[in-house]
Design an enzyme around this catalytic site. Structure first.
Site, PDB file in Angstrom:
ATOM      1  N   HIS A  59      91.552  36.552  74.551  1.00 34.78           N
ATOM      2  CA  HIS A  59      92.728  37.150  75.529  1.00 34.78           C
ATOM      3  C   HIS A  59      91.696  38.748  76.958  1.00 34.78           C
ATOM      4  O   HIS A  59      92.677  38.583  77.170  1.00 34.78           O
ATOM      5  CB  HIS A  59      94.327  37.705  74.610  1.00 34.78           C
ATOM      6  N   ASP A  72      96.455  28.686  72.860  1.00 29.18           N
ATOM      7  CA  ASP A  72      97.810  29.199  72.159  1.00 29.18           C
ATOM      8  C   ASP A  72      99.172  28.425  72.039  1.00 29.18           C
ATOM      9  O   ASP A  72      99.602  28.510  72.007  1.00 29.18           O
ATOM     10  CB  ASP A  72      98.332  29.874  73.838  1.00 29.18           C
ATOM     11  N   ARG A  97      92.505  16.912  56.282  1.00 24.51           N
ATOM     12  CA  ARG A  97      91.493  18.018  55.886  1.00 24.51           C
ATOM     13  C   ARG A  97      91.723  18.817  56.894  1.00 24.51           C
ATOM     14  O   ARG A  97      92.275  18.551  58.303  1.00 24.51           O
ATOM     15  CB  ARG A  97      89.975  18.049  56.038  1.00 24.51           C
ATOM     16  N   HIS A 142      88.903  28.790  58.361  1.00 22.01           N
ATOM     17  CA  HIS A 142      88.124  27.871  59.596  1.00 22.01           C
ATOM     18  C   HIS A 142      88.048  28.698  60.580  1.00 22.01           C
ATOM     19  O   HIS A 142      89.096  28.211  61.508  1.00 22.01           O
ATOM     20  CB  HIS A 142      89.150  26.737  59.956  1.00 22.01           C
ATOM     21  N   ASN A 186      85.274  26.903  55.881  1.00 25.64           N
ATOM     22  CA  ASN A 186      84.131  26.362  56.608  1.00 25.64           C
ATOM     23  C   ASN A 186      83.269  26.798  57.821  1.00 25.64           C
ATOM     24  O   ASN A 186      82.936  27.570  58.258  1.00 25.64           O
ATOM     25  CB  ASN A 186      85.388  25.948  57.649  1.00 25.64           C
ATOM     26  N   GLU A 187      82.092  26.218  56.948  1.00 19.14           N
ATOM     27  CA  GLU A 187      80.993  26.563  58.057  1.00 19.14           C
ATOM     28  C   GLU A 187      80.563  27.996  57.679  1.00 19.14           C
ATOM     29  O   GLU A 187      80.485  28.705  58.788  1.00 19.14           O
ATOM     30  CB  GLU A 187      80.914  26.008  59.543  1.00 19.14           C
ATOM     31  N   ASN A 329      79.965  19.031  56.512  1.00 20.75           N
ATOM     32  CA  ASN A 329      80.120  18.770  57.730  1.00 20.75           C
ATOM     33  C   ASN A 329      78.356  18.246  58.622  1.00 20.75           C
ATOM     34  O   ASN A 329      77.606  19.348  58.590  1.00 20.75           O
ATOM     35  CB  ASN A 329      80.813  20.086  58.476  1.00 20.75           C
ATOM     36  N   TYR A 331      77.252  16.361  62.177  1.00 20.29           N
ATOM     37  CA  TYR A 331      76.923  16.273  63.439  1.00 20.29           C
ATOM     38  C   TYR A 331      75.130  15.492  64.263  1.00 20.29           C
ATOM     39  O   TYR A 331      75.061  14.359  64.956  1.00 20.29           O
ATOM     40  CB  TYR A 331      77.274  16.435  64.287  1.00 20.29           C
ATOM     41  N   GLU A 399      83.011  16.171  58.457  1.00 19.31           N
ATOM     42  CA  GLU A 399      83.450  16.994  59.083  1.00 19.31           C
ATOM     43  C   GLU A 399      82.122  15.662  59.620  1.00 19.31           C
ATOM     44  O   GLU A 399      80.754  16.122  59.604  1.00 19.31           O
ATOM     45  CB  GLU A 399      83.202  17.694  59.958  1.00 19.31           C
TER      46      GLU A 399
END
Length: 499
Positions: A59, A72, A97, A142, A186-187, A329, A331, A399
């Protein structure tokens, strides 16, 4: 850049040598899908939810997000969670998850105010999942920190350890009778390194070379404290498991020179071992290469002590072994090499690492983001690396996914999942890696942080211009459903590797 192609083809072909590939999933292997509260829920300032650090960033600095998008409303899962459960049921997932929004249930980040609407929302989601025989796997944090805690310094403030323990106790007490798999953070790498970016929350604490190390130090203490709390007060009664989710790209050395081989390993130690070594290794503490290099650079910079904080023996022992499983995770894969000439930059983690050269091969396919390359063999290799260094730990892939522009006929996503899961099976059957399950990122299209809605990972399409946010199955969801039903890979989608 194609100089590495012969090496990479050799690595890929290695999976096809010897006996025919086993394409069946072992008994008990779990299939799931993932999401995160901030990326799907919306309802950012309704039903008693407090402001998060990501709300504040988006914002106040809309220019940081692609097309100045916001979360939002996102996929409006706060109001449409039953449709998410229906989608997970339709594919046949064993688990879902999701993360809990800390500011949704503790608007001030502490026990002074508990938001019953937020408590009820997650109770309803958990109960809906269980009613459809889908196991909830819950991530406590997260990325969306209550802004009230960020105002106190966030993860850089050692008090975060106590605040997180209070938060974890509330979660265990409220949901632990039904939730049996938890991940604390997470991460951590992305969380901590994000503190050095002007366009990741909180954005106003840019302190490279200092901030990420302080944040990780506190984060590791907070994780261990939440784990030990479960051991002490909840495990006997609830019988669940607690782990942490770490991100890990595979690192391929650009050449077989000693320098490049060491560069690839150093990259993995700085990006994975930084938090894995204190928790999962037999000796605990930070990797020796990190301690040595940061201490040496700190001394050269005129500092009296290393920028990498020291735990001391009590904390080393407290953090070591604070896991029931390793959440991973993964990728993509990167190519690492030492720079042609030694370079020294300003104080930063990159400088501590040696300003390594990071590349990717032009031959590796990519979708909506050039840095998410299709490299299936990297999955097998990172699984093997983790297993070998951390005592054959049980690994839950939390992930793994492909980004595109949102097309329903998403053939590349199908190819991605089939061949990355083939690499998982190679790791299980050929390398004896204990992989207990795989979660697709993500169940539905969602808000992808600084990328906004410009890239889509979902098995289900969401039209973010439609106020109703309908979930529409993509072709990949149907192939994934067939894999679960048949418990085997559809061979027509497997890459052909010439021997």
């Amino acid at each position: 850049m194609h100089a590495t192609a012969p090496l990479l083809l050799l690595l890929a072909a290695a999976c096809s040598l010897g006996a025919p590939r086993n394409t069946s999933f072992p008994q008990g292997f779990l299939f799931g899908a993932s999401s995160a509260a901030y990326q799907v829920e919306g309802a950012w300032n309704t039903s008693g939810r407090g402001e998060s650090n990501w709300d504040r960033l988006i914002h106040r600095h809309p220019e940081c997000i692609s097309n100045e998008a916001t979360a939002d409303v996102a996929a409006d899962s706060y109001h449409k969670y039953q449709e998410d459960v229906r989608a997970a049921k339709e594919v046949g997932f064993d688990f879902y998850r999701f993360s809990i929004s800390w500011p949704r249930i503790m608007p001030q980040g502490n026990l002074s105010l508990i938001n019953q609407d937020g408590i009820d929302y997650y109770n309803n989601l958990i109960n809906a999942l269980l009613a459809n025989n889908i196991q909830p796997v819950v991530t406590m944090f997260h990325w969306d920190l209550p802004q009230s805690l960020q105002d106190l310094g966030g993860l850089m403030n050692p008090a975060i350890v106590d605040y997180f323990e209070d938060y974890a106790r509330l979660l265990y007490t409220t949901y632990g009778d039904r939730v049996k798999l938890w991940t604390t953070f997470n991460e951590p790498y992305e969380i901590s390194v994000g503190l050095t970016s002007a366009c990741e929350a909180p954005a106003d604490l840019v302190s490279p070379g200092f901030g990420e190390y302080l944040a990780m130090h506190n984060l590791l203490k907070a994780h261990a404290t939440a784990y030990r709390l479960y051991d002490r007060e909840f495990r006997r009664r609830q019988g669940g498991k607690v782990g942490i989710t770490l991100s890990a790209a595979w690192a391929v050395p650009k050449s077989q020179s000693a320098a490049d081989l060491e560069a690839a390993e150093r990259y993995l130690q700085f990006t994975v071992g930084w938090f894995a070594h204190p928790i999962f290794s037999q000796e605990g503490d930070y990797p020796s290469v990190m301690k040595e290099r940061v201490a040496r650079n700190s001394k050269a910079e005129g500092l009296r002590r290393s920028r990498l904080p020291e735990f001391g023996p009590e904390w080393v022992d407290y953090i070591k072994g604070s896991y029931d499983f390793f959440g991973l995770n993964h990728y993509t894969t990167k190519i690492l090499s030492e720079p042609a000439t030694a370079t020294v930059s300003q104080i930063s983690m990159a400088n501590d690492m040696g300003n390594l050269v990071t590349e990717q091969d032009d031959a590796w396919p990519y979708g909506a983001a050039t840095y998410f390359r299709y490299v299936p063999f990297g999955m097998r290799n990172i699984l093997k690396w983790v297993s070998e260094r951390y005592n054959g730990v049980d690994i839950l892939i939390t992930e793994n996914g492909w980004c595109d522009s949102g097309e329903l006929n998403d053939t590349m996503r199908t190819r991605f999942y089939v061949n990355y899961l083939a690499a998982v099976l190679d790791a299980i059957y050929l390398d004896n890696v204990q992989v207990i399950g795989h979660a697709a990122w993500s169940l539905i299209d969602n808000f992808e942080w600084a990328s906004g809605y410009s890239m889509k990972f979902g098995l289900y399409y969401v039209d973010f211009n439609d106020p109703d946010r309908p979930r529409v199955p993509k072709d990949s969801s149907k192939v994934y459903a067939s894999m679960i039903k048949n418990r085997s890979l559809p061979e027509e989608y497997l890459d052909k590797v010439e021997e």
